[in-house]
Design a protein around this motif. Structure first.
Motif, mmCIF file in Angstrom:
data_model
loop_
_atom_site.group_PDB
_atom_site.id
_atom_site.type_symbol
_atom_site.label_atom_id
_atom_site.label_comp_id
_atom_site.label_asym_id
_atom_site.label_seq_id
_atom_site.Cartn_x
_atom_site.Cartn_y
_atom_site.Cartn_z
ATOM 1 N N LEU A 259 0.800 -1.254 0.069
ATOM 2 C CA LEU A 259 -0.139 0.119 0.029
ATOM 3 C C LEU A 259 0.916 1.450 -0.023
ATOM 4 O O LEU A 259 0.486 2.218 -0.716
ATOM 5 C CB LEU A 259 -0.887 0.134 1.106
ATOM 6 C CG LEU A 259 -2.159 -1.004 1.314
ATOM 7 C CD1 LEU A 259 -2.815 -1.096 2.429
ATOM 8 C CD2 LEU A 259 -2.805 -0.926 -0.082
ATOM 9 N N GLY A 260 1.993 1.027 0.606
ATOM 10 C CA GLY A 260 2.809 2.505 0.789
ATOM 11 C C GLY A 260 2.175 3.483 1.817
ATOM 12 O O GLY A 260 1.235 3.443 2.153
ATOM 13 N N THR A 261 3.157 4.495 2.122
ATOM 14 C CA THR A 261 2.673 5.526 2.806
ATOM 15 C C THR A 261 2.664 6.743 2.320
ATOM 16 O O THR A 261 3.554 6.825 1.446
ATOM 17 C CB THR A 261 3.529 5.779 4.263
ATOM 18 O OG1 THR A 261 3.154 6.723 5.107
ATOM 19 C CG2 THR A 261 4.956 5.956 3.829
ATOM 20 N N ALA A 262 1.771 7.792 2.642
ATOM 21 C CA ALA A 262 2.098 9.076 2.032
ATOM 22 C C ALA A 262 2.910 9.765 2.859
ATOM 23 O O ALA A 262 3.347 9.480 3.965
ATOM 24 C CB ALA A 262 0.575 9.705 2.040
ATOM 25 N N VAL A 263 3.418 11.004 2.338
ATOM 26 C CA VAL A 263 4.195 11.971 3.053
ATOM 27 C C VAL A 263 3.276 13.276 3.119
ATOM 28 O O VAL A 263 2.908 13.830 2.115
ATOM 29 C CB VAL A 263 5.543 12.154 2.319
ATOM 30 C CG1 VAL A 263 6.200 13.286 3.055
ATOM 31 C CG2 VAL A 263 6.424 11.097 2.434
ATOM 32 N N ASN A 264 2.987 13.781 4.229
ATOM 33 C CA ASN A 264 2.323 15.095 4.583
ATOM 34 C C ASN A 264 3.294 16.169 5.002
ATOM 35 O O ASN A 264 3.827 16.013 6.257
ATOM 36 C CB ASN A 264 1.271 14.728 5.760
ATOM 37 C CG ASN A 264 0.189 13.813 5.127
ATOM 38 O OD1 ASN A 264 -0.558 14.024 4.370
ATOM 39 N ND2 ASN A 264 0.365 12.319 5.729
ATOM 40 N N VAL A 265 3.527 16.967 4.379
ATOM 41 C CA VAL A 265 4.206 18.128 4.557
ATOM 42 C C VAL A 265 3.304 19.402 4.905
ATOM 43 O O VAL A 265 2.558 19.787 4.300
ATOM 44 C CB VAL A 265 5.098 18.821 3.224
ATOM 45 C CG1 VAL A 265 5.938 20.007 3.683
ATOM 46 C CG2 VAL A 265 5.977 17.521 3.023
ATOM 47 N N GLN A 266 3.306 19.877 6.233
ATOM 48 C CA GLN A 266 2.422 20.566 6.761
ATOM 49 C C GLN A 266 2.991 21.658 7.603
ATOM 50 O O GLN A 266 4.080 21.574 8.367
ATOM 51 C CB GLN A 266 1.524 19.971 7.470
ATOM 52 C CG GLN A 266 0.307 20.621 8.103
ATOM 53 C CD GLN A 266 -0.867 19.677 9.015
ATOM 54 O OE1 GLN A 266 -0.210 18.567 9.553
ATOM 55 N NE2 GLN A 266 -1.916 20.128 9.060
ATOM 56 N N VAL A 267 2.473 23.009 7.584
ATOM 57 C CA VAL A 267 2.938 24.150 8.306
ATOM 58 C C VAL A 267 3.036 23.741 9.760
ATOM 59 O O VAL A 267 1.990 23.340 10.408
ATOM 60 C CB VAL A 267 2.097 25.281 7.788
ATOM 61 C CG1 VAL A 267 2.520 26.615 8.758
ATOM 62 C CG2 VAL A 267 2.280 25.767 6.489
ATOM 63 N N MET A 268 4.015 24.205 10.172
ATOM 64 C CA MET A 268 4.312 23.955 11.890
ATOM 65 C C MET A 268 3.388 25.065 12.504
ATOM 66 O O MET A 268 3.526 26.291 12.134
ATOM 67 C CB MET A 268 5.601 24.304 12.198
ATOM 68 C CG MET A 268 6.518 22.941 12.068
ATOM 69 S SD MET A 268 6.329 21.364 12.670
ATOM 70 C CE MET A 268 6.289 22.072 14.585
ATOM 71 N N VAL A 269 2.657 24.504 13.483
ATOM 72 C CA VAL A 269 2.059 25.369 14.502
ATOM 73 C C VAL A 269 2.677 24.883 15.915
ATOM 74 O O VAL A 269 2.890 23.495 16.040
ATOM 75 C CB VAL A 269 0.702 25.344 14.730
ATOM 76 C CG1 VAL A 269 0.038 25.962 13.324
ATOM 77 C CG2 VAL A 269 0.079 23.749 14.576
ATOM 78 N N PHE A 270 2.986 25.922 16.647
ATOM 79 C CA PHE A 270 3.566 25.322 18.038
ATOM 80 C C PHE A 270 2.649 25.522 19.217
ATOM 81 O O PHE A 270 2.291 26.565 19.657
ATOM 82 C CB PHE A 270 4.755 26.228 18.173
ATOM 83 C CG PHE A 270 5.929 26.247 17.021
ATOM 84 C CD1 PHE A 270 6.797 25.280 17.125
ATOM 85 C CD2 PHE A 270 5.662 27.151 15.866
ATOM 86 C CE1 PHE A 270 7.542 25.111 15.894
ATOM 87 C CE2 PHE A 270 6.383 27.058 14.810
ATOM 88 C CZ PHE A 270 7.502 25.939 14.779
ATOM 89 N N GLY A 271 2.767 24.399 20.163
ATOM 90 C CA GLY A 271 2.164 24.296 21.313
ATOM 91 C C GLY A 271 3.236 24.645 22.510
ATOM 92 O O GLY A 271 3.155 24.580 23.679
ATOM 93 N N ASN A 272 4.569 25.070 22.175
ATOM 94 C CA ASN A 272 5.401 25.365 23.081
ATOM 95 C C ASN A 272 6.036 26.711 22.971
ATOM 96 O O ASN A 272 7.186 27.202 23.194
ATOM 97 C CB ASN A 272 6.694 24.331 22.884
ATOM 98 C CG ASN A 272 7.305 24.494 21.467
ATOM 99 O OD1 ASN A 272 6.605 24.913 20.644
ATOM 100 N ND2 ASN A 272 8.531 24.264 21.358
#
Length: 923
Positions: A259-272
């Motif tokens: 099946l393989g895996t996707a790669v998700n590139v997403q803008v970082m949001v920070f909880g720290n």
């Protein structure tokens, strides 16, 4: 540019317009393209939830990349670069920018949830220049340097294979030097020093031959080019599809490797970013017991990995709205819980981050849950009007029912509770303490039940978690790695036992507030339902089919047994004694599909059958047969009484007779000892003669020798004895007003003449007993189809059979030419690894074996339209196989007593699926 689309965008553009690109008509379709994570991010964006923008590289790209030896398909890199530029344009920021850098996360996302099995890189885009831009934008030097050191550590470990402990040791040393306890106590200056130290660790531990792309002047240098960082991270995430733990997880959960895996590139949001920021993992309902309550953990001023890694003790999600600075975001989150349940009509698992008061949804998926929770959620949602009974039945994974069908701690036992933690995964386990996954595997190989005790598990511990009876950790919350994986596996788990002070190097654990020190090999019991840890072994008890389990099985039977909804599939049990027969009935079996009479010849009776086999006079044989007749009749009286009114198929003696005799090797040793000590010549001669006769009966390949129906033909007196025992037991019970329903199965036929001859003998014996008791006995006679020739000749054999029962264990052996006793440890594991076989054919029905079954079904029904056809082999209790048998038109399946409820549920699901209802639960 490649014609195939490899990249899909999600989220909003700079003007706030949704630009999400849909990868399928439904979420279920989309997850096979952009993975479960990408599909659900796109779905949340479409329904207006706050999702950080990004793009997904498809699962098909992963397969193509891996198949080509980790070479990118033509045109893909250009498409990824376009998506990256589009993301930078949407955000008005660029990766690596000196003044206002864009940072992204790079995450995996397979079609089915595989929590913690593949890799993630956070804070990508930082370097020695952009970190100052981040600091300038946030006016928070500590946050900037903390983000940078996290990125170096994660990138080095995930992408370059550097041991993460090297970085953790550096952090621990600095905290000891500074005299502080927590990571959050380190200052910006401390973290800036750690960045320099981390880069030095990188330089000393990266293999320059394996990673020439980061080599400068012969030395590994942490890459500063953000576009190189991104490309390497994408490749690493694709590569993690084939890491050891991911392969093992897929094997455990029957997820295909292709099946393989996707790669998700997403803008970082920070909880720290301080006290107005937080991160957490939560479920819309309780995944442990199904209670309709918000369930999960969060941390203030932390990143998401801190929650699941268990490195800090979390706070319950119910307390989120009690923090003034987070109250507004908390209220919004609770509203989104409702939105997601209404939209997906299921219990959902979510990941979220609050950045300076702003809530962001990072992920949602159908939540993994225990069997207890699955039952309650399904029933509650049906009663709430969200789903139908058919959907409720579909929502429960049959394999999960094992969690409820096996023993729990005896509620009346005296317990010495050592400590308590979080009840992370229900069920009870007893075993010896081990402190590493490797040791858990070794203990399991030595048949020593064990409890894996860890500070907190990580994905590399999967093999030990599989091997152990249960998992116990001193750290982590209910959404930690240990808890999530244990629930998915159905293994008992207790997390966050803070009183447990573990020293894995010394292989010991001290229990605070007591004098107890647990060492490797000490026995403990854990109760994942209550969170208790108990010293010593506690008795276990078998649960009963009550409550939600009883309800869902009643619904399943209502669907399964309703002819108006399609074909009916019965469920019977394999049972060889009255106790198992009663257990089968308690678990809802509609009869006994296989009673193996050879199991009744063991123990004290072995001597009787031996005297028959080795008898040198008719008198000895007749006395042995008389004793066997009495014993067998007693067995059948108890079996038929326990199953009063229900069918009991009794298989005549099947194994070769030498299996009831002493081991010739042991006898030869005994003879040698007699000769060495100068025993009497008569004793030695007697022993020698016995060895000679046993040797004469030993077969090189018992599968092809004197067994099954051949045994009954060569020794007709054995068949007569068993038939008289069966018929006499039935007659006596009928005379007492009961309704016994025995049927007689002839094993291992290969020709119609064999069955014809034995059928005539059996019916004659039954009639003699009927005449003796002065009553009518109707005992059907059938056969087990377990040889390829029998399957191919079923149109001839069926003329003499009232029923067929497919013995898939032997049919698989004779079709493949495998010996089940040898190959499962000898080469089946290698065949599975090398993809020569997709599944173990002794566990899940093989396509080739099924072709023989379908031929036999057609042939048998042509010869005898009233013939009843069932399955009594191991695959009769396997959910995947049951779906196939339903489609084949098999009348019933028969399995071990503990798998009867599983078969009842699966048979109903098979009927629903055949009528067009898709199974919607996640793996």
């Amino acid at each position: 540019m490649s014609e195939t689309k490899h990249v899909y965008r999600f989220g909003k553009d700079a003007s706030g317009n949704d630009v999400t690109e849909v990868a399928g008509n439904t979420v279920d379709e989309a997850k096979y393209v952009v993975g479960g994570k990408g599909a659900n991010l796109a779905e949340m964006a479409k329904i207006g939830l706050p999702v950080p923008p990004g793009f997904s590289i498809t699962c098909q790209t992963c397969v193509a990349y891996s198949s080509a030896g980790n070479v990118w398909p033509e045109g893909v890199l250009d498409e990824i670069d376009e998506a990256r530029k589009d993301l930078e344009e949407r955000m008005g920021k660029k990766l690596g920018d000196a003044e206002d850098p864009l940072l992204v996360s790079v995450r995996s996302g397979a079609p089915f949830s595989m929590p913690g099995m593949m890799d993630t890189v956070l804070n990508l885009g930082l370097n020695d220049v952009s970190v100052h831009g981040l600091i300038a934008q946030t006016e928070n030097p500590r946050f900037g340097w903390d983000s940078y050191r996290r990125f170096i550590q994660m990138f080095s470990n995930v992408v370059m294979g550097v041991d993460s402990d090297l970085f953790e040791n550096a952090i621990t040393s600095l905290k000891l030097k500074k005299g502080v306890k927590n990571d959050t106590d380190l200052t910006a200056e401390d973290l800036e020093k750690l960045v320099a130290e981390f880069k030095d660790i990188f330089a000393k531990n990266v293999d320059v031959k394996e990673h020439p792309e980061v080599v400068v002047d012969g030395r590994a240098v942490f890459p500063s080019d953000p576009y190189l960082q991104l490309r390497l991270a994408e490749q690493a995430v694709f590569g993690s599809w084939m890491n050891e733990r991911a392969i093992l997880y897929r094997k455990q959960n029957k997820i295909p490797d292709d099946l393989g895996t996707a790669v998700n590139v997403q803008v970082m949001v920070f909880g720290n970013k301080g006290d107005t920021s937080a991160t957490g993992v939560a479920f819309t309902r309780n995944p442990a017991d199904g209670t309709n309550e918000r369930y999960g953990d969060f941390l203030v001023n932390a990143q998401g990995e801190d929650v699941v890694a268990g490195i800090r003790n979390t706070e319950p999600i119910a307390d989120l709205r009690k923090i003034p600075a987070l109250e507004e975001a908390g209220n919004e989150l609770y509203h989104i819980f409702e939105v997601l349940e209404d939209h997906y009509r299921d219990m959902m698992d979510i990941e979220f981050t609050i950045e300076q008061g702003k809530l962001w949804m990072l992920q949602t998926r159908v939540g993994k849950r225990t069997a207890l929770s699955a039952l309650k959620v399904a029933i509650d949602m049906e009663r709430e009007g969200r789903i139908s009974k058919e959907e409720a039945v579909q929502r429960v994974n049959p394999e999960q029912l094992d969690q409820l069908l096996h023993p729990q701690l005896d509620p009346n036992a005296d317990l010495e509770v050592l400590a308590t933690g979080l009840n992370a995964s229900p069920g009870a386990a007893v075993g010896e303490v081990v402190f590493s996954s490797d040791d858990a595997v070794k203990f399991a190989e030595d048949n020593r039940p064990c409890i894996l005790v860890r500070w907190e598990t990580n994905p590399d511990d999967l093999k030990g978690m599989v091997a152990a009876e249960g998992i116990l950790t001193s750290h982590g919350g209910k959404t930690s790695h240990a808890a999530v994986i244990a629930r998915g596996m159905g293994a008992p788990c207790v997390c966050g036992v803070e009183a447990l002070k573990i020293d894995a190097t010394k292989k010991e654990a001290r229990v605070s507030g007591t004098d107890v020190v647990l060492h490797e090999g000490d026995v403990i019991s854990i109760d994942g339902t209550t969170g208790r840890v108990i010293l010593g072994s506690v008795a276990l008890v078998r649960p009963e089919l009550t409550g939600d389990l009883e309800t869902i099985l009643e619904w399943a039977d209502e669907i399964r047994l309703d002819p108006s909804r399609g074909a009916v599939m019965g469920v019977r049990a394999n049972a060889d004694n009255p106790a198992d027969a009663q257990l089968s009935r308690d678990f809802g079996a509609e009869g006994i599909g296989l009673c193996r009479t050879e199991h009744m010849f063991l123990g004290e009776r072995k001597q009787i059958i031996q005297s028959f086999i080795l008898a040198e006079s008719d008198g000895i044989k007749e006395r042995a047969l008389g004793k066997l007749l009495d014993a067998q009749k007693g067995d059948f009286l108890s079996m038929f009484e326990a199953m009063d009114g229900k069918t009991v198929i009794v298989r005549l003696l099947d194994p070769p007779l030498h299996e009831f005799l002493d081991n010739p090797r042991d006898l030869a040793v005994e003879l040698a000892h007699l000769e060495d000590k100068g025993a009497a010549k008569s004793e030695i001669a007697e022993k020698r003669d016995l060895l000679r006769r046993i040797d004469s009966m030993t077969e090189a390949n018992p599968m092809l020798g004197l067994r099954g129906c051949r045994l009954g033909i060569v020794y007709p007196e054995l068949t007569d004895m068993q038939v008289r025992a069966i018929a006499s037991a039935a007659a006596e019970l009928k005379s007492r007003g009961l309704d016994p329903k025995p049927e007689i199965m002839v094993p291992l036929v290969s020709t119609a003449n064999e069955l014809a001859m034995l059928r005539e003998q059996i019916l004659k014996g039954v009639q003699e007993v009927a005449d003796k008791y002065g009553m009518e006995l109707n005992i059907p006679v059938g056969t087990m189809i377990e040889l390829p020739r029998a399957a191919l000749e079923a149109d001839e054999i069926g003329q003499y059979a009232d029923f067929f029962s497919f013995g898939t264990n032997d049919l698989t052996q004779t079709t493949f030419g495998f010996s089940r006793d040898d190959v499962e440890s000898a080469f089946i594991p290698m065949y599975l690894r090398k993809k020569i076989l997709a599944t173990n054919p002794f566990e899940t029905l093989d396509d080739g074996v099924n072709k023989l079954i379908k031929i036999a079904l057609q042939g048998g029904r042509t010869a005898n339209p009233k013939i009843v056809c069932g399955v009594c082999g191991e695959t009769g209790g396997d959910p995947d196989s049951i779906h196939t048998y339903y489609d084949d038109g098999v009348d019933y399946v028969s399995c071990s007593p503990y798998r009867v409820p599983i078969a009842r549920l699966t048979a109903a699901q098979a009927k629903i699926a055949a009528n067009g209802g898709a199974i919607s639960r996640d793996k």
